[in-house]
Design an enzyme around this catalytic site. Structure first.
Site, PDB file in Angstrom:
ATOM      1  N   CYS A   2      44.119  41.030  17.191  1.00 33.54           N
ATOM      2  CA  CYS A   2      42.980  41.938  16.990  1.00 33.54           C
ATOM      3  C   CYS A   2      41.851  41.531  17.950  1.00 33.54           C
ATOM      4  O   CYS A   2      41.826  40.410  18.442  1.00 33.54           O
ATOM      5  CB  CYS A   2      42.387  41.945  15.596  1.00 33.54           C
ATOM      6  SG  CYS A   2      43.576  42.145  14.279  1.00 33.54           S
ATOM      7  N   ARG A  27      44.849  43.199  22.784  1.00 35.59           N
ATOM      8  CA  ARG A  27      44.951  42.308  21.611  1.00 35.59           C
ATOM      9  C   ARG A  27      45.430  43.035  20.359  1.00 35.59           C
ATOM     10  O   ARG A  27      45.694  42.411  19.335  1.00 35.59           O
ATOM     11  CB  ARG A  27      43.589  41.684  21.307  1.00 35.59           C
ATOM     12  CG  ARG A  27      43.180  40.626  22.303  1.00 35.59           C
ATOM     13  CD  ARG A  27      41.952  39.911  21.797  1.00 35.59           C
ATOM     14  NE  ARG A  27      42.216  39.127  20.619  1.00 35.59           N
ATOM     15  CZ  ARG A  27      42.414  37.828  20.614  1.00 35.59           C
ATOM     16  NH1 ARG A  27      42.387  37.162  21.730  1.00 35.59           N
ATOM     17  NH2 ARG A  27      42.636  37.179  19.489  1.00 35.59           N
ATOM     18  N   TRP A  74      45.374  44.805  14.971  1.00 36.62           N
ATOM     19  CA  TRP A  74      46.822  44.606  15.087  1.00 36.62           C
ATOM     20  C   TRP A  74      47.222  44.163  13.684  1.00 36.62           C
ATOM     21  O   TRP A  74      46.964  43.037  13.281  1.00 36.62           O
ATOM     22  CB  TRP A  74      47.092  43.536  16.132  1.00 36.62           C
ATOM     23  CG  TRP A  74      48.520  43.168  16.296  1.00 36.62           C
ATOM     24  CD1 TRP A  74      49.165  42.074  15.791  1.00 36.62           C
ATOM     25  CD2 TRP A  74      49.489  43.874  17.049  1.00 36.62           C
ATOM     26  NE1 TRP A  74      50.472  42.075  16.184  1.00 36.62           N
ATOM     27  CE2 TRP A  74      50.711  43.160  16.948  1.00 36.62           C
ATOM     28  CE3 TRP A  74      49.460  45.068  17.789  1.00 36.62           C
ATOM     29  CZ2 TRP A  74      51.876  43.587  17.564  1.00 36.62           C
ATOM     30  CZ3 TRP A  74      50.629  45.482  18.406  1.00 36.62           C
ATOM     31  CH2 TRP A  74      51.806  44.746  18.296  1.00 36.62           C
ATOM     32  N   ASN A 100      39.071  38.703  12.711  1.00 38.78           N
ATOM     33  CA  ASN A 100      40.356  38.395  13.361  1.00 38.78           C
ATOM     34  C   ASN A 100      40.967  37.222  12.631  1.00 38.78           C
ATOM     35  O   ASN A 100      40.240  36.276  12.325  1.00 38.78           O
ATOM     36  CB  ASN A 100      40.137  37.896  14.789  1.00 38.78           C
ATOM     37  CG  ASN A 100      39.968  39.012  15.759  1.00 38.78           C
ATOM     38  OD1 ASN A 100      40.000  40.168  15.379  1.00 38.78           O
ATOM     39  ND2 ASN A 100      39.775  38.658  17.005  1.00 38.78           N
ATOM     40  N   GLY A 101      42.279  37.228  12.454  1.00 39.55           N
ATOM     41  CA  GLY A 101      42.932  36.075  11.842  1.00 39.55           C
ATOM     42  C   GLY A 101      43.582  36.464  10.530  1.00 39.55           C
ATOM     43  O   GLY A 101      43.755  37.646  10.236  1.00 39.55           O
ATOM     44  N   GLU A 488      69.756  33.660  26.865  1.00 42.45           N
ATOM     45  CA  GLU A 488      68.372  34.114  26.966  1.00 42.45           C
ATOM     46  C   GLU A 488      67.742  33.666  28.295  1.00 42.45           C
ATOM     47  O   GLU A 488      67.038  34.434  28.949  1.00 42.45           O
ATOM     48  CB  GLU A 488      67.569  33.589  25.756  1.00 42.45           C
ATOM     49  CG  GLU A 488      66.078  33.806  25.824  1.00 42.45           C
ATOM     50  CD  GLU A 488      65.613  35.245  25.944  1.00 42.45           C
ATOM     51  OE1 GLU A 488      66.446  36.166  25.857  1.00 42.45           O
ATOM     52  OE2 GLU A 488      64.411  35.456  26.179  1.00 42.45           O
ATOM     53  N   LYS A 492      66.195  36.189  31.110  1.00 43.40           N
ATOM     54  CA  LYS A 492      64.813  36.076  31.603  1.00 43.40           C
ATOM     55  C   LYS A 492      64.811  36.049  33.127  1.00 43.40           C
ATOM     56  O   LYS A 492      64.021  36.718  33.765  1.00 43.40           O
ATOM     57  CB  LYS A 492      64.180  34.794  31.092  1.00 43.40           C
ATOM     58  CG  LYS A 492      63.199  34.639  30.020  1.00 43.40           C
ATOM     59  CD  LYS A 492      62.442  35.663  29.346  1.00 43.40           C
ATOM     60  CE  LYS A 492      63.076  36.945  28.988  1.00 43.40           C
ATOM     61  NZ  LYS A 492      63.074  37.345  27.622  1.00 43.40           N
ATOM     62  N   GLU A 495      65.748  39.499  34.724  1.00 44.43           N
ATOM     63  CA  GLU A 495      64.835  40.628  34.592  1.00 44.43           C
ATOM     64  C   GLU A 495      63.554  40.484  35.392  1.00 44.43           C
ATOM     65  O   GLU A 495      63.000  41.486  35.832  1.00 44.43           O
ATOM     66  CB  GLU A 495      64.545  40.963  33.122  1.00 44.43           C
ATOM     67  CG  GLU A 495      63.859  39.894  32.314  1.00 44.43           C
ATOM     68  CD  GLU A 495      63.599  40.350  30.873  1.00 44.43           C
ATOM     69  OE1 GLU A 495      63.608  39.488  29.997  1.00 44.43           O
ATOM     70  OE2 GLU A 495      63.370  41.536  30.636  1.00 44.43           O
ATOM     71  N   HIS A 511      88.132  28.754  32.391  1.00 49.31           N
ATOM     72  CA  HIS A 511      89.027  29.891  32.139  1.00 49.31           C
ATOM     73  C   HIS A 511      88.725  31.056  33.082  1.00 49.31           C
ATOM     74  O   HIS A 511      89.073  32.197  32.800  1.00 49.31           O
ATOM     75  CB  HIS A 511      88.911  30.323  30.672  1.00 49.31           C
ATOM     76  CG  HIS A 511      89.322  29.233  29.738  1.00 49.31           C
ATOM     77  ND1 HIS A 511      90.641  28.911  29.516  1.00 49.31           N
ATOM     78  CD2 HIS A 511      88.592  28.349  29.012  1.00 49.31           C
ATOM     79  CE1 HIS A 511      90.702  27.878  28.672  1.00 49.31           C
ATOM     80  NE2 HIS A 511      89.466  27.523  28.358  1.00 49.31           N
ATOM     81  N   LYS A 608      58.641  48.184  28.128  1.00 46.19           N
ATOM     82  CA  LYS A 608      58.453  47.239  27.030  1.00 46.19           C
ATOM     83  C   LYS A 608      59.176  47.704  25.774  1.00 46.19           C
ATOM     84  O   LYS A 608      59.743  46.907  25.056  1.00 46.19           O
ATOM     85  CB  LYS A 608      56.948  47.060  26.748  1.00 46.19           C
ATOM     86  CG  LYS A 608      56.650  46.000  25.687  1.00 46.19           C
ATOM     87  CD  LYS A 608      56.989  44.611  26.178  1.00 46.19           C
ATOM     88  CE  LYS A 608      56.859  43.541  25.109  1.00 46.19           C
ATOM     89  NZ  LYS A 608      57.623  42.344  25.409  1.00 46.19           N
TER      90      LYS A 608
HETATM   91  C1  F6R Z   1      63.835  41.037  27.414  1.00 50.18           C
HETATM   92  C2  F6R Z   1      63.369  42.024  26.479  1.00 50.18           C
HETATM   93  C3  F6R Z   1      64.338  42.996  25.926  1.00 50.18           C
HETATM   94  C4  F6R Z   1      64.021  43.287  24.454  1.00 50.18           C
HETATM   95  C5  F6R Z   1      64.904  44.424  23.945  1.00 50.18           C
HETATM   96  C6  F6R Z   1      64.676  44.699  22.469  1.00 50.18           C
HETATM   97  O1  F6R Z   1      62.823  40.161  27.803  1.00 50.18           O
HETATM   98  O2  F6R Z   1      62.195  42.066  26.154  1.00 50.18           O
HETATM   99  O3  F6R Z   1      65.639  42.566  26.093  1.00 50.18           O
HETATM  100  O4  F6R Z   1      64.228  42.127  23.715  1.00 50.18           O
HETATM  101  O5  F6R Z   1      64.639  45.591  24.670  1.00 50.18           O
HETATM  102  O6  F6R Z   1      63.354  45.057  22.234  1.00 50.18           O
HETATM  103  P1  F6R Z   1      62.764  45.022  20.770  1.00 50.18           P
HETATM  104  O7  F6R Z   1      62.743  43.619  20.326  1.00 50.18           O
HETATM  105  O8  F6R Z   1      61.391  45.598  20.901  1.00 50.18           O
HETATM  106  O9  F6R Z   1      63.660  45.869  19.915  1.00 50.18           O
END
Ligand code: F6R
Length: 613
Positions: A2, A27, A74, A100-101, A488, A492, A495, A511, A608
């Site tokens: 927030c 935020r 938020w 906030n908090g 993971e 990272k 991407e 294998h 996102k």
């Molecule tokens: C990778 C990334 C994506 C999300 C995926 C699911 O860094 O951010 O792989 O994890 O698109 O997104 P959510 O968690 O929002 O369902």
């Protein structure tokens, strides 16, 4: 998270407050509101939705008040709605508060206030604050001649949790009272007007001179004066700081990118995820779940379904759930699960993980399970998101808004929350010795400081990134939870650096994939499970013999001389080790991307939240 803003001066407060909120939307952005004082009354304008919606609220543009407080939310307690938006007032409308908090003991305080005749309009934790101030204003034994300040101090003395608070009152129409604990707050000084904000960007266009409030400090901010008081309300002087940031670096709190800021926020986001869910010697608390021992004893499998990083968090969660609860767990990709007629019935528990709560495939996979009679739990970071409206139960990571496209702090919070959920189930089922659960609790509580230790020195990772950023391919190897984190780490890297990479279970290498290893190919090994150290080292030996350049991330005593680079991380229970071992991998992807001059926060082709199939 927030964001909060405050203004006192000679100009109309409303446009300054809204302008400040607009630069704080990173935020939080599910609802917003302002309060000002006119004709000896507090006027509140607020609603669900983004800050810009405030301009459409009836009468907001005609407000002339020259003092005000504002908030962009938020959600943490209570869905995004007009009633739950800040500012909140007490029953007599003498005090308006933005906060906030999280107030961890708000239920107890609410019960106390109800017993004193107070009523509540929202589901928030915040609404107890103005009512407590009012209660002490009328009933408190005051410790300072400024009764407004004294009442805020008495109220804050009852709060447990984290807060940055601004309060205004028509009884004291020239003052904003501010106080903070574990949540940022700054006071901006200008000529004949002063400002308050949770973050510098909100008021950077008005002043470059700031007081940075410390925990348990109170500020009384009026047009021509700013006074500071310690926790005993003893007044003292504070140093003014001149901050020459530009607006965009200020939003990132001095970090170059949101991704780096979010990586560094992890000690705190993990703390928020743990919240008040457990403490040592006490069982885990999940008020938001109505799951009984009888129900858990009746199920024969658990599915964890998600996409991308959230699915990889699920893979780490599988280990801890199976270990503690002795129930088989299958982790599935949502886009596969929804089309393959999975075997689900009323003996299946399905857990869906989604940071955004808006991922189309994950939502569809959840609907499918419900149709087939399974109980569903959503784990999300966004209160009121679509998935949480569909699920039988929703539990939240409380990691704060994640702005960078590449998920970092959401991943670690998802693993932490899954681990606490597993402990809760095990406590209900009696499926694991209590001392083992107690040890895991202690390890989880230590995670924030251990993450901080890794973040305190990133030089080795930066050096390695410099040496390898021109590579075309990289490989990540691990066994058990180290394999989950390898996946993971590899995602990272792909991407945000656009380097091709693959993650393999270390034992799988021979294998097939080992055919790809040649001179100077980079192989990153993760070794955190004591029982698998020797085997993992042998697998890495196989690639070293074929000329690979190796980086090892480990919490074990391994012979450093075997490898080109070794990054040591703190020890923890192997089921939660991904929370620590992922940190160097996140940093590595970040620094490689920076070395390549790429846009870290907005990688090509990615969004996102993926709201299409
Ligand atoms: C990778 C990334 C994506 C999300 C995926 C699911 O860094 O951010 O792989 O994890 O698109 O997104 P959510 O968690 O929002 O369902």
């Amino acid at each position: 998270m927030c964001g909060i803003v405050g203004y006192v001066g000679t100009k109309k407060a409303t446009p300054i407050l809204i302008n400040g909120l607009l630069s704080l939307e990173y935020r939080g952005y599910d609802s917003a509101g302002i309060a000002t004082i006119e004709n000896k009354k507090i006027i509140v304008k607020k609603d669900k939705g983004r800050v810009n919606n405030l301009y459409n609220l009836d009468g907001i543009n005609n407000l002339n008040g020259t003092i005000g407080i504002a908030h962009t939310r938020w959600a943490t307690h209570g869905k995004p709605s007009k009633e739950n938006s800040h500012p909140h007032m007490d029953n007599s409308q003498n005090f308006a508060v933005v906060h906030n908090g999280i107030i961890e003991n708000y239920r107890k305080l609410k019960d106390f206030l109800i017993s004193k005749g107070y009523s509540f309009l929202s589901e928030t934790d915040t609404e107890v604050i103005p009512n407590l101030i009012d209660y002490y204003f009328k009933n408190g034994v005051h410790i300072h001649e400024d009764k407004f300040l004294s009442s805020v101090k008495l109220a804050v003395g009852d709060l447990e949790g984290s807060y940055a608070i601004e309060v205004i009152s028509p009884l004291f129409p020239d003052e904003i009272i501010v106080v903070r604990k574990n949540s940022p707050l700054v006071v901006g000084k200008a000529n004949g007007e002063n400002f308050v904000a949770s973050d510098i960007p909100a008021i950077l266009s008005y002043t470059k001179n700031f007081y940075l409030l410390d925990d348990n400090e109170f500020g009384v901010v009026s047009k021509d004066n700013i006074k500071f008081f310690d926790n005993n309300l003893k007044q003292y002087e504070k140093n003014l700081k001149n901050i020459e940031w530009d607006a965009s670096s200020a939003e990132k709190e001095g970090f170059e990118d949101f991704m780096l800021k979010e990586i560094f926020e992890q000690p705190n986001s993990i703390r928020e995820t743990i919240g008040s869910r457990f403490s040592l010697g006490k069982p885990c608390v999940f008020d938001d779940l109505d799951i009984s021992k009888e129900y858990l004893s009746s199920i024969n499998k658990i599915y964890i379904v998600a996409c991308g990083t959230a699915m990889y968090a699920g893979l780490a969660g599988k280990t801890v759930l199976e270990k503690l609860c002795k129930i088989p767990v299958t982790v599935d990709i949502a886009s596969e699960f929804r089309y393959r007629n999975p075997l689900i019935d009323d003996k299946t528990l399905c857990i869906y993980i989604s940071q955004s709560g808006e991922t189309a495939d994950t939502i569809a996979a959840l609907k499918l399970a419900k149709l087939n009679g399974a109980k569903t739990i959503a784990i999300s970071n966004v209160i009121g998101s679509s998935i949480t409206r569909e699920a039988d139960y929703s539990i939240y990571t409380h990691a704060g808004p994640e702005i960078a496209v590449a998920s970092t702090k959401a991943y670690t919070s998802q693993i932490v929350l899954l681990s606490i959920l597993a402990m809760h189930f095990a406590e209900l089922l009696g499926s694991c010795p209590l001392n083992e659960i107690e040890n895991l609790k202690s390890d989880i509580l230590d995670l924030p400081s251990k993450v901080q230790t890794i973040l305190d020195d990133t030089t080795k990772i930066q050096d390695f990134a410099k040496q390898v950023y021109t590579q075309k391919d990289m490989f990540f190897l691990g066994r058990g939870t180290d394999y989950a984190v390898a996946l993971e780490g590899s995602l990272k890297l792909k991407e945000i650096s656009y380097i091709h990479s693959e993650a393999y279970a270390a034992g799988e290498l021979k294998h097939g994939p080992i055919a790809l290893i040649e001179n100077n190919v980079v192989v990153i090994g993760i070794i955190t499970d004591e029982k698998l150290v020797e085997k993992s080292i042998s697998n890495l030996q196989e690639v070293i013999t074929r000329g690979a350049k190796t980086l090892v991330i480990t919490n074990q005593n391994i012979p450093n001389s075997h490898f080109d680079f070794v990054i040591n991380i703190p020890k923890t229970d192997s089921v939660i080790s991904p929370v620590l071992s992922v940190i160097p991998l996140q940093l590595l992807a970040y620094y490689i991307s920076k070395n390549k001059g790429l846009d870290v926060d907005k990688p090509r082709n990615l969004a996102k939240s993926v709201t299409v199939e």
